[in-house]
Design a protein around this motif. Sequence first.
Motif, PDB file in Angstrom:
ATOM      1  N   TYR A 167       0.810  -1.212   0.000  1.00 25.47           N
ATOM      2  CA  TYR A 167       0.000   0.000   0.000  1.00 25.47           C
ATOM      3  C   TYR A 167       0.850   1.273   0.000  1.00 25.47           C
ATOM      4  CZ  TYR A 167      -4.154  -2.818   0.814  1.00 25.47           C
ATOM      5  OH  TYR A 167      -5.180  -3.717   0.677  1.00 25.47           O
ATOM      6  N   ASN A 168       2.101   1.147   0.365  1.00 20.02           N
ATOM      7  CA  ASN A 168       2.981   2.319   0.380  1.00 20.02           C
ATOM      8  C   ASN A 168       4.357   1.932  -0.155  1.00 20.02           C
ATOM      9  OD1 ASN A 168       3.953   4.917   0.867  1.00 20.02           O
ATOM     10  ND2 ASN A 168       4.632   4.389   2.929  1.00 20.02           N
ATOM     11  N   PRO A 169       4.447   1.649  -1.456  1.00 19.43           N
ATOM     12  CA  PRO A 169       5.745   1.258  -2.020  1.00 19.43           C
ATOM     13  C   PRO A 169       6.694   2.448  -2.095  1.00 19.43           C
ATOM     14  CG  PRO A 169       4.146   1.554  -3.768  1.00 19.43           C
ATOM     15  CD  PRO A 169       3.392   1.711  -2.478  1.00 19.43           C
ATOM     16  N   GLY A 170       7.956   2.153  -2.344  1.00 21.18           N
ATOM     17  CA  GLY A 170       8.935   3.238  -2.483  1.00 21.18           C
ATOM     18  C   GLY A 170       9.370   3.798  -1.144  1.00 21.18           C
ATOM     19  N   PHE A 171       9.986   4.982  -1.206  1.00 18.77           N
ATOM     20  CA  PHE A 171      10.487   5.606   0.020  1.00 18.77           C
ATOM     21  C   PHE A 171       9.849   6.977   0.228  1.00 18.77           C
ATOM     22  CE2 PHE A 171      13.347   6.654  -3.467  1.00 18.77           C
ATOM     23  CZ  PHE A 171      13.544   8.008  -3.338  1.00 18.77           C
ATOM     24  N   ASP A 172       9.681   7.336   1.506  1.00 16.43           N
ATOM     25  CA  ASP A 172       9.027   8.595   1.873  1.00 16.43           C
ATOM     26  C   ASP A 172       9.982   9.620   2.471  1.00 16.43           C
ATOM     27  OD1 ASP A 172       6.745   6.269   2.709  1.00 16.43           O
ATOM     28  OD2 ASP A 172       6.045   7.953   1.487  1.00 16.43           O
ATOM     29  N   LYS A 173      11.164   9.174   2.868  1.00 17.08           N
ATOM     30  CA  LYS A 173      12.107  10.105   3.486  1.00 17.08           C
ATOM     31  C   LYS A 173      13.527   9.596   3.275  1.00 17.08           C
ATOM     32  CE  LYS A 173      12.090   7.948   8.077  1.00 17.08           C
ATOM     33  NZ  LYS A 173      11.932   8.169   9.515  1.00 17.08           N
TER      34      LYS A 173
END
Length: 291
Positions: free
Chosen positions: A127-133
């Motif tokens: 539900y939240n692939p990749g990076f956020d920070k």
Amino acid sequence: MTEVVHKGGQFIVQDDGQKGVEATYLALFTRHKLGERWIQENGITTKTSSESPDFIFKVPDRPTIGLEIVNFVNKSAKNMATMRLEEIAKKIVGYFKKQGIALTLLIDIQDLREFSMAREDFLNMCYNPGFDKLNGTDKEIKDALVAKLKPIVFNLNGVAKASADVKGQIFIATVCKMYAPHTSAHVNNQGMCIENPFEDLQKTIYSKNKKFEQYKKNCDECDLLVVVENSFVHLSDKLQKHKFDSVFRDVYVLDLSYGCKVTKLKLRHSRNKKICGNTADVFSPEIPDGE
């Protein structure tokens, strides 16, 4: 330094610096049918790069036309982290270019959730692939990757990879020289797109409305080109129906998120109104219901 960029579904050799970026946007805009019509209707044959606005088009016996270009920035955590890493990637290829090496660089961040046996990690990744920070500072990440790449790039033949651990994040750099003598820098990230952020688009237009009189000192009429790219944004056909407030004669959106799409916005002109930083002083953004 010239670089190869991927914009509007094609690879383009772009000159260095902000003016190189603006020239690419202008070229993509004027190749589109709406941009071609804009050129023809204004009788434009030559252009002059300037600072305020970004381009001025002078035509004998006709009004001088200005075009200001502004990037729409989606300030979500995922997009801001991606933009930071893209700038780091450009600094890395710039570092090696000064030493005579024209690199093509792709940066990924290893997602440790892929190797986790925990169900919550798997669901979170879906539900939240990749990076956020980014855990490290720009300098820490750049220096770590440069140190790992130095033993590789000076004798590079083909494709090579290097990885660096910066405060728990593993950055994977894939390098080659496929575009030499040009450089190229890209970042991989995934995430959900925000659909039709009309209010934020209006704020972007407001930011340029405030400078309109400054632009008009150098041209008779001035138009605005809003560029949307790599922003985790999806603009649907509703964009054509929505009305935006602007003091510019015409406002166009160049959407490079998926290919190259140009939309001429519907405007509520407000040249007789005071334009300031508080959007409520002009009009409240109008969001259509159920369209």
